[in-house]
Write an enzyme that holds these catalytic residues in place. Sequence first.
Site, PDB file in Angstrom:
ATOM      1  N   ASN A  45       1.036   0.183   5.908  1.00 14.76           N
ATOM      2  CA  ASN A  45       1.549  -0.515   4.729  1.00 14.76           C
ATOM      3  C   ASN A  45       2.349  -1.715   5.201  1.00 14.76           C
ATOM      4  OD1 ASN A  45       2.613  -1.274   2.215  1.00 14.76           O
ATOM      5  ND2 ASN A  45       4.332   0.159   2.408  1.00 14.76           N
ATOM      6  N   GLY A  46       1.982  -2.895   4.730  1.00 15.88           N
ATOM      7  CA  GLY A  46       2.688  -4.098   5.122  1.00 15.88           C
ATOM      8  C   GLY A  46       1.728  -5.212   5.452  1.00 15.88           C
ATOM      9  N   TYR A  91      10.304  -3.733  -8.464  1.00 15.81           N
ATOM     10  CA  TYR A  91       9.001  -3.545  -9.089  1.00 15.81           C
ATOM     11  C   TYR A  91       8.154  -2.426  -8.514  1.00 15.81           C
ATOM     12  CZ  TYR A  91       4.180  -4.565 -10.515  1.00 15.81           C
ATOM     13  OH  TYR A  91       2.909  -4.463 -10.990  1.00 15.81           O
ATOM     14  N   GLY A 102      -1.260   1.085  -5.002  1.00 19.88           N
ATOM     15  CA  GLY A 102      -2.544   0.473  -4.684  1.00 19.88           C
ATOM     16  C   GLY A 102      -3.668   1.144  -5.423  1.00 19.88           C
ATOM     17  N   CYS A 140       0.850  -1.193   0.000  1.00 19.02           N
ATOM     18  CA  CYS A 140       0.000   0.000   0.000  1.00 19.02           C
ATOM     19  C   CYS A 140       0.884   1.241   0.000  1.00 19.02           C
ATOM     20  CB  CYS A 140      -0.909   0.013   1.230  1.00 19.02           C
ATOM     21  SG  CYS A 140      -1.987  -1.436   1.366  1.00 19.02           S
TER      22      CYS A 140
END
Length: 507
Positions: free
Chosen positions: A102-103, A259, A28, A2
């Site tokens: 995030n995670g 990426y 996201g 995210c």
Amino acid sequence: MCGILGVVAQSPVNQLLYDGLQVLQHRGQDAAGIATANGKTFHMHKGSGLVRDVFRTRNMRSLSGHAGIAHVRYPTAGSADNLAEAQPFYVNSPFGVVLAHNGNLTNTEELKAEMYRHDLRHINTNSDSEVLLNVFAHELANRVEGFELSVDAVFEAIAAVHRRVKGAYAVVAMIAGYGLVAFRDPNGIRPLVIGTCEQNGHTEYMFASESVALDCSGYSLLRDVEPGECVYVSFEGDFHSKIVAEGAQHAPCLFEYVYFARPDSVIDGASVYQARLVMGDMLADKVRRVLPELDIDVVVPIPDTSRPSALQLAVSLNLPYREGFIKNRYIGRTFIMPGQGVRKKSVRQKLNPVGCEFRDRNVLLVDDSIVRGTTSREIVQMARDAGAKKVYFASAAPAVRFPNVYGIDMPTRAELLATGRSEAEIAREIGADAVIYQDLEALEEAVHSVNPKLKHFETSCFSGIYVTGDIDDAFLDRVESARKKGSEGPEAQMLDLNLNVAEQNLI
């Protein structure tokens, strides 16, 4: 995976957060949300879809205040269609806390059971972020003295969070009437940077998943939030920080550089673009070893992420570089689309070959990685349909053979093309004449060469080594079983499994 933002400023932050989320949209596309603080009152709006679709003028007007946090959500298993899991999350005690994360936590089920049995807190969704919020709120409440909250109490609460929570987490949160808190897990798996901006003699602070959000908002990169560090900025702009986790060891996720991150970002002191250029040099060395006769006429990148690596590879091999695929920019990233069928269907809508670049040529296609192989197979076939004589496929990342449990939606071994297959077998699966993977040591060296201070990395999807030390085959079996049940029936099946596992762990 995210994207998160947090801002403490001297003027309204609603537009600033909106603009920052748009810059982080690549992290996201499933949902977006903003929460602002105006005095002791929070204002929040969130919804499913892209940032531009979630927020309207009326929503923006309601988001008043000089501080706020924001989130764009990447769809992981069980959450893609669940609006209740859009962030930020809110609890009303103590004082009122909102949080964006995030995670991915790896002990969510145990924490849920602890919340229910011992902390007497109710978790309303399957989101580990809601669990994390409640753990933080509970630890914060235990350290409130009377009606006041001190900076030391915030640090002690986050230290307790680190002791209880396992996994990957970069977090921004706000405490009503006090300030903004930002922290990372002790391994610093997920990125989080700090930026500053001087306005009318005051310093404003922004926290973001990537530095590009700072650049586009007029903020200067100050530094990264350190692994195990807690940063607290009061709504008046007072800045405090402290390493509060024991035994912190920096091991950022390598897949960020391969990426996820934008090439114009700098995370953990390493330029993503420079790292990808070095990946291209390293991959060129591997191509020379695998294809010593170099039977290649042209190098073609799979847009967009692989472009820097492919360009540098072509330069290193003294081969022409050509844009052989044209991308429809109005189609989302296939990797983060939920469901294999959707990914496969979208590939030919997303990319179209330039026939003259393939006809009667031996082509080396370069992509950032090969995960499930569905996209790669379709792309190789498109190259052949366009007239390519031979199609070689090179990956700037090593073979993805293991599940990722830290926030990337590739959790089952059965979904990973490289699991249990040799490179020759993988080439046959995607229809290529040969497949060349980057070596893991070369990928680590590529990032290390850009920032020599980075010596350890989270490489689990390539190596099977999980830096948090709590992942075994039994854990992966449970995750895969839950994912399978979730795809076959209602989300309640996954919830039942989580609760059963949690009950067993408490007995």
